[in-house]
Scaffold this motif. Structure first.
Motif, PDB file in Angstrom:
ATOM      1  N   ARG A 340      15.137 -26.889  30.614  1.00  0.00           N
ATOM      2  CA  ARG A 340      15.061 -26.679  29.163  1.00  0.00           C
ATOM      3  C   ARG A 340      14.969 -25.205  28.773  1.00  0.00           C
ATOM      4  NH1 ARG A 340      10.883 -29.279  26.072  1.00  0.00           N
ATOM      5  NH2 ARG A 340       9.809 -29.941  27.970  1.00  0.00           N
ATOM      6  N   PRO A 341      14.104 -24.393  29.402  1.00  0.00           N
ATOM      7  CA  PRO A 341      14.035 -22.993  28.969  1.00  0.00           C
ATOM      8  C   PRO A 341      15.350 -22.236  29.192  1.00  0.00           C
ATOM      9  CG  PRO A 341      12.105 -23.590  30.264  1.00  0.00           C
ATOM     10  CD  PRO A 341      13.069 -24.708  30.411  1.00  0.00           C
ATOM     11  N   ARG A 342      15.988 -22.455  30.322  1.00  0.00           N
ATOM     12  CA  ARG A 342      17.209 -21.704  30.609  1.00  0.00           C
ATOM     13  C   ARG A 342      18.353 -22.118  29.683  1.00  0.00           C
ATOM     14  NH1 ARG A 342      20.209 -18.475  33.804  1.00  0.00           N
ATOM     15  NH2 ARG A 342      22.225 -19.226  34.549  1.00  0.00           N
ATOM     16  N   THR A 343      18.561 -23.400  29.519  1.00  0.00           N
ATOM     17  CA  THR A 343      19.662 -23.825  28.665  1.00  0.00           C
ATOM     18  C   THR A 343      19.415 -23.448  27.212  1.00  0.00           C
ATOM     19  OG1 THR A 343      18.684 -26.049  28.524  1.00  0.00           O
ATOM     20  CG2 THR A 343      20.403 -25.701  30.177  1.00  0.00           C
ATOM     21  N   ARG A 344      18.150 -23.476  26.787  1.00  0.00           N
ATOM     22  CA  ARG A 344      17.862 -23.076  25.412  1.00  0.00           C
ATOM     23  C   ARG A 344      18.178 -21.592  25.208  1.00  0.00           C
ATOM     24  NH1 ARG A 344      18.624 -25.524  21.063  1.00  0.00           N
ATOM     25  NH2 ARG A 344      18.082 -24.101  19.389  1.00  0.00           N
ATOM     26  N   MET A 345      17.851 -20.770  26.189  1.00  0.00           N
ATOM     27  CA  MET A 345      18.166 -19.342  26.107  1.00  0.00           C
ATOM     28  C   MET A 345      19.670 -19.130  25.976  1.00  0.00           C
ATOM     29  SD  MET A 345      19.534 -16.771  28.279  1.00  0.00           S
ATOM     30  CE  MET A 345      19.129 -17.192  29.983  1.00  0.00           C
ATOM     31  N   ILE A 346      20.436 -19.890  26.730  1.00  0.00           N
ATOM     32  CA  ILE A 346      21.887 -19.704  26.717  1.00  0.00           C
ATOM     33  C   ILE A 346      22.494 -20.246  25.428  1.00  0.00           C
ATOM     34  CG2 ILE A 346      24.033 -20.344  27.899  1.00  0.00           C
ATOM     35  CD1 ILE A 346      22.425 -20.198  30.527  1.00  0.00           C
ATOM     36  N   ILE A 347      21.991 -21.357  24.907  1.00  0.00           N
ATOM     37  CA  ILE A 347      22.449 -21.856  23.603  1.00  0.00           C
ATOM     38  C   ILE A 347      22.267 -20.785  22.537  1.00  0.00           C
ATOM     39  CG2 ILE A 347      21.887 -23.452  21.724  1.00  0.00           C
ATOM     40  CD1 ILE A 347      21.297 -25.573  23.832  1.00  0.00           C
ATOM     41  N   GLU A 348      21.102 -20.171  22.512  1.00  0.00           N
ATOM     42  CA  GLU A 348      20.811 -19.167  21.482  1.00  0.00           C
ATOM     43  C   GLU A 348      21.646 -17.909  21.674  1.00  0.00           C
ATOM     44  OE1 GLU A 348      16.617 -18.814  21.889  1.00  0.00           O
ATOM     45  OE2 GLU A 348      16.193 -20.697  20.838  1.00  0.00           O
ATOM     46  N   ALA A 349      21.822 -17.480  22.935  1.00  0.00           N
ATOM     47  CA  ALA A 349      22.646 -16.296  23.194  1.00  0.00           C
ATOM     48  C   ALA A 349      24.100 -16.553  22.813  1.00  0.00           C
ATOM     49  CB  ALA A 349      22.539 -15.910  24.666  1.00  0.00           C
ATOM     50  N   SER A 350      24.592 -17.743  23.106  1.00  0.00           N
ATOM     51  CA  SER A 350      25.971 -18.079  22.763  1.00  0.00           C
ATOM     52  C   SER A 350      26.162 -18.092  21.247  1.00  0.00           C
ATOM     53  CB  SER A 350      26.307 -19.448  23.370  1.00  0.00           C
ATOM     54  OG  SER A 350      27.677 -19.735  23.233  1.00  0.00           O
ATOM     55  N   ARG A 351      25.193 -18.646  20.543  1.00  0.00           N
ATOM     56  CA  ARG A 351      25.282 -18.666  19.076  1.00  0.00           C
ATOM     57  C   ARG A 351      25.292 -17.238  18.514  1.00  0.00           C
ATOM     58  NH1 ARG A 351      20.586 -21.103  17.744  1.00  0.00           N
ATOM     59  NH2 ARG A 351      21.514 -23.147  18.117  1.00  0.00           N
ATOM     60  N   ARG A 352      24.436 -16.375  19.046  1.00  0.00           N
ATOM     61  CA  ARG A 352      24.362 -14.995  18.525  1.00  0.00           C
ATOM     62  C   ARG A 352      25.670 -14.248  18.713  1.00  0.00           C
ATOM     63  NH1 ARG A 352      19.247 -15.058  20.989  1.00  0.00           N
ATOM     64  NH2 ARG A 352      20.058 -13.888  22.761  1.00  0.00           N
ATOM     65  N   ILE A 353      26.245 -14.336  19.907  1.00  0.00           N
ATOM     66  CA  ILE A 353      27.474 -13.580  20.147  1.00  0.00           C
ATOM     67  C   ILE A 353      28.624 -14.168  19.331  1.00  0.00           C
ATOM     68  CG2 ILE A 353      28.160 -14.882  22.205  1.00  0.00           C
ATOM     69  CD1 ILE A 353      28.643 -11.104  21.583  1.00  0.00           C
ATOM     70  N   GLY A 354      28.614 -15.487  19.131  1.00  0.00           N
ATOM     71  CA  GLY A 354      29.651 -16.101  18.306  1.00  0.00           C
ATOM     72  C   GLY A 354      29.591 -15.623  16.866  1.00  0.00           C
ATOM     73  N   ARG A 355      28.383 -15.533  16.320  1.00  0.00           N
ATOM     74  CA  ARG A 355      28.237 -15.063  14.942  1.00  0.00           C
ATOM     75  C   ARG A 355      28.658 -13.606  14.806  1.00  0.00           C
ATOM     76  NH1 ARG A 355      22.371 -17.890  13.504  1.00  0.00           N
ATOM     77  NH2 ARG A 355      23.207 -20.001  13.088  1.00  0.00           N
ATOM     78  N   LEU A 356      28.425 -12.818  15.847  1.00  0.00           N
ATOM     79  CA  LEU A 356      28.813 -11.408  15.804  1.00  0.00           C
ATOM     80  C   LEU A 356      30.323 -11.254  15.863  1.00  0.00           C
ATOM     81  CD1 LEU A 356      28.106  -8.363  15.905  1.00  0.00           C
ATOM     82  CD2 LEU A 356      28.012  -8.595  18.401  1.00  0.00           C
ATOM     83  N   LYS A 357      30.948 -11.842  16.863  1.00  0.00           N
ATOM     84  CA  LYS A 357      32.372 -11.570  17.069  1.00  0.00           C
ATOM     85  C   LYS A 357      33.264 -12.250  16.037  1.00  0.00           C
ATOM     86  CE  LYS A 357      32.897 -15.084  20.718  1.00  0.00           C
ATOM     87  NZ  LYS A 357      33.112 -15.253  22.177  1.00  0.00           N
ATOM     88  N   LEU A 358      32.779 -13.308  15.364  1.00  0.00           N
ATOM     89  CA  LEU A 358      33.598 -14.013  14.385  1.00  0.00           C
ATOM     90  C   LEU A 358      33.256 -13.639  12.948  1.00  0.00           C
ATOM     91  CD1 LEU A 358      33.726 -17.474  16.150  1.00  0.00           C
ATOM     92  CD2 LEU A 358      35.632 -15.898  15.831  1.00  0.00           C
ATOM     93  N   ARG A 359      32.695 -12.452  12.768  1.00  0.00           N
ATOM     94  CA  ARG A 359      32.427 -11.984  11.399  1.00  0.00           C
ATOM     95  C   ARG A 359      33.721 -11.862  10.614  1.00  0.00           C
ATOM     96  NH1 ARG A 359      27.476  -7.746  10.671  1.00  0.00           N
ATOM     97  NH2 ARG A 359      25.905  -8.880  11.892  1.00  0.00           N
ATOM     98  N   GLU A 360      33.602 -12.115   9.297  1.00  0.00           N
ATOM     99  CA  GLU A 360      34.774 -12.106   8.425  1.00  0.00           C
ATOM    100  C   GLU A 360      34.645 -11.032   7.353  1.00  0.00           C
ATOM    101  OE1 GLU A 360      36.720 -16.301   7.852  1.00  0.00           O
ATOM    102  OE2 GLU A 360      34.590 -16.433   7.374  1.00  0.00           O
ATOM    103  N   GLY A 361      35.778 -10.673   6.770  1.00  0.00           N
ATOM    104  CA  GLY A 361      35.802  -9.710   5.680  1.00  0.00           C
ATOM    105  C   GLY A 361      35.837  -8.282   6.210  1.00  0.00           C
ATOM    106  N   LYS A 362      36.358  -7.377   5.390  1.00  0.00           N
ATOM    107  CA  LYS A 362      36.509  -5.988   5.819  1.00  0.00           C
ATOM    108  C   LYS A 362      35.171  -5.372   6.195  1.00  0.00           C
ATOM    109  CE  LYS A 362      38.525  -1.575   4.386  1.00  0.00           C
ATOM    110  NZ  LYS A 362      39.271  -0.867   3.317  1.00  0.00           N
ATOM    111  N   LEU A 363      34.151  -5.585   5.349  1.00  0.00           N
ATOM    112  CA  LEU A 363      32.843  -5.001   5.636  1.00  0.00           C
ATOM    113  C   LEU A 363      32.232  -5.644   6.879  1.00  0.00           C
ATOM    114  CD1 LEU A 363      30.535  -3.139   4.909  1.00  0.00           C
ATOM    115  CD2 LEU A 363      29.654  -4.927   3.377  1.00  0.00           C
ATOM    116  N   GLY A 364      32.328  -6.968   6.984  1.00  0.00           N
ATOM    117  CA  GLY A 364      31.762  -7.643   8.139  1.00  0.00           C
ATOM    118  C   GLY A 364      32.366  -7.165   9.442  1.00  0.00           C
ATOM    119  N   VAL A 365      33.684  -6.975   9.449  1.00  0.00           N
ATOM    120  CA  VAL A 365      34.363  -6.505  10.661  1.00  0.00           C
ATOM    121  C   VAL A 365      33.975  -5.063  10.966  1.00  0.00           C
ATOM    122  CG1 VAL A 365      36.622  -5.964  11.649  1.00  0.00           C
ATOM    123  CG2 VAL A 365      36.259  -8.142  10.459  1.00  0.00           C
TER     124      VAL A 365
END
Length: 401
Positions: A340-365
């Motif tokens: 549970r601790p390891r998979t939870r860490m990876i779920i959260e890390a995956s979500r964070r990087i996804g939100r960063l790299k898929l930012r939208e709009g000129k300012l967001g990019v």
């Protein structure tokens, strides 16, 4: 709850990568195993799959690592780094010395080939297809009885097990029956196209490109073809008449070799699916004599490429616990505590990087690109090592690779 002296028995629900990995591990530690698969035949759909070192080490413990390597290409994690659609570099490749010191290479192969390697490691008759599980009844003295519908005869059948492994995916019926009040996976906000380009690119280093709410990744295959994936922010359930044309519309003007890869992909072979994740963790991965595994326990976004890798890790940790602990309850508690601790860490890390790299709009990019420019390369490498520089427990009779 202790196992009897006779050979213990496990039933695995689901014959995906996690379920088959678990079945292979259980056979190796001396268990009788039955895999119940709802589909009428074993046919793993998918384009390609990448396995970071943590997953390949786990496959070594299962005894299939060398077979998988023989069917795979190898690349540096992240390939040549991250670019923007024009081709300008946003992030440098990982430091080869750091990668070597931490053993962080990536193995890439067609997903059906990994599935086939696992199937081949199982004894004949281990997997029953067309078997839809309809109920799991926990027994007071330990173990469980599973009811399932046999598609060939339409008969209701039962099978008893000392341990049940629920590896039936993100929409797991087993999970719902065990934890009826637990949260369900939710749509992550983005969806993925995947394909394999029928083109020879023997020197393909791999890499990713980040656009405006879009990402394109490419990886080599051992036969010279190219595996690619394309991610977009989208509404859940969005469907298009021609996915190949849609990918070309969105990514066909990006830097080389992206247009070439897309045009060399058979249109009918382009796959598309929404991505789901657990926004809230389950209270446990076990209940009585049942263990949840893979997406049934911890569905995550594709942004770190760890979904299947974590299912394979689950399999080895569970089998190692059952090999060491004679008491099933203690073994399942150990599995739950470790995973549970390891998979939870990876779920959260995956979500964070996804939100960063898929930012939208000129300012967001612009903000995203500025963040990447200000991030020391070693920070990203250390984050990668927290995931990939992981060693599985040793299964009995196995020598670590």
């Amino acid at each position: 709850m202790s196992r009897a002296q006779e050979q213990p028995r496990a039933v695995v629900v689901g014959a995906g990568i996690g379920g088959l990995s678990t079945a292979v591990g259980l056979v190796r530690i001396g268990w009788r195993v039955t895999v119940l698969e709802r589909a009428p035949e074993l046919r793993e759909a998918g384009a390609g799959i990448s396995l970071l070192a943590n997953a390949l080490r786990s496959l070594d413990q299962l005894g299939v690592g060398e077979v998988v390597r023989s069917r795979s290409a190898t690349m540096m994690p992240g390939g040549e780094g991250v670019r923007i659609p024009s081709g300008r570099r946003l992030m440098k490749p990982a430091d080869p010395e750091f990668v070597r010191d931490h053993g962080l290479s990536v193995t890439v192969l067609p997903r059906p080939e990994l599935h086939r390697a696992l199937r081949e490691a199982l004894p004949p008759g281990c997997v029953r297809t067309g078997a839809e599980v309809t109920g799991i009844a926990q027994l007071p003295e330990g173990g469980a009885v599973l009811s399932y519908r046999d598609a060939d005869s339409a008969a209701e059948r039962t099978v008893r097990a000392d341990v049940v492994v629920a590896a039936d995916g993100k929409n797991s019926r087993s999970r719902r029956s065990l934890f009826p009040d637990a949260p369900e996976p939710v749509y992550s906000g983005h969806s993925v196209w995947r394909g394999i380009a029928e083109v020879s690119r023997a020197e393909e280093p791999g890499g990713t490109t980040w656009g405006n709410g879009l990402e394109f990744g490419r990886m080599p295959l051992v036969d010279g073809r190219g595996y690619w994936y394309a991610v977009t922010n989208a509404e859940a359930g969005t469907r298009r008449g021609d996915d190949h044309a849609e990918v070309l519309r969105r990514f066909g003007s990006w830097h080389a070799p992206i247009p070439e890869l897309l045009r060399a992909t058979p249109p009918e072979a382009v796959l598309y699916h929404d991505v789901f994740e657990f926004a809230e963790p389950l209270p446990s991965y076990v209940a009585s004599s049942t263990a949840l595994l893979g997406d049934a326990a911890h569905a995550m976004t594709t942004d770190l490429g760890q979904g299947a890798c974590q299912a394979i890790e689950d399999a080895v940790v569970l089998c190692a616990a059952l090999a060491v602990e004679k008491d099933v309850s203690a073994a399942l508690a150990s599995y739950d505590e470790q995973r549970r601790p390891r998979t939870r860490m990876i779920i959260e890390a995956s979500r964070r990087i996804g939100r960063l790299k898929l930012r939208e709009g000129k300012l967001g990019v612009l903000v995203r690109n500025a963040i990447m420019a200000a991030t020391p390369p070693r920070a990203g490498e250390r984050a990668m090592a927290r995931i990939g520089d992981w060693y599985p427990p040793t299964l009995p009779g196995r020598v670590p690779a």
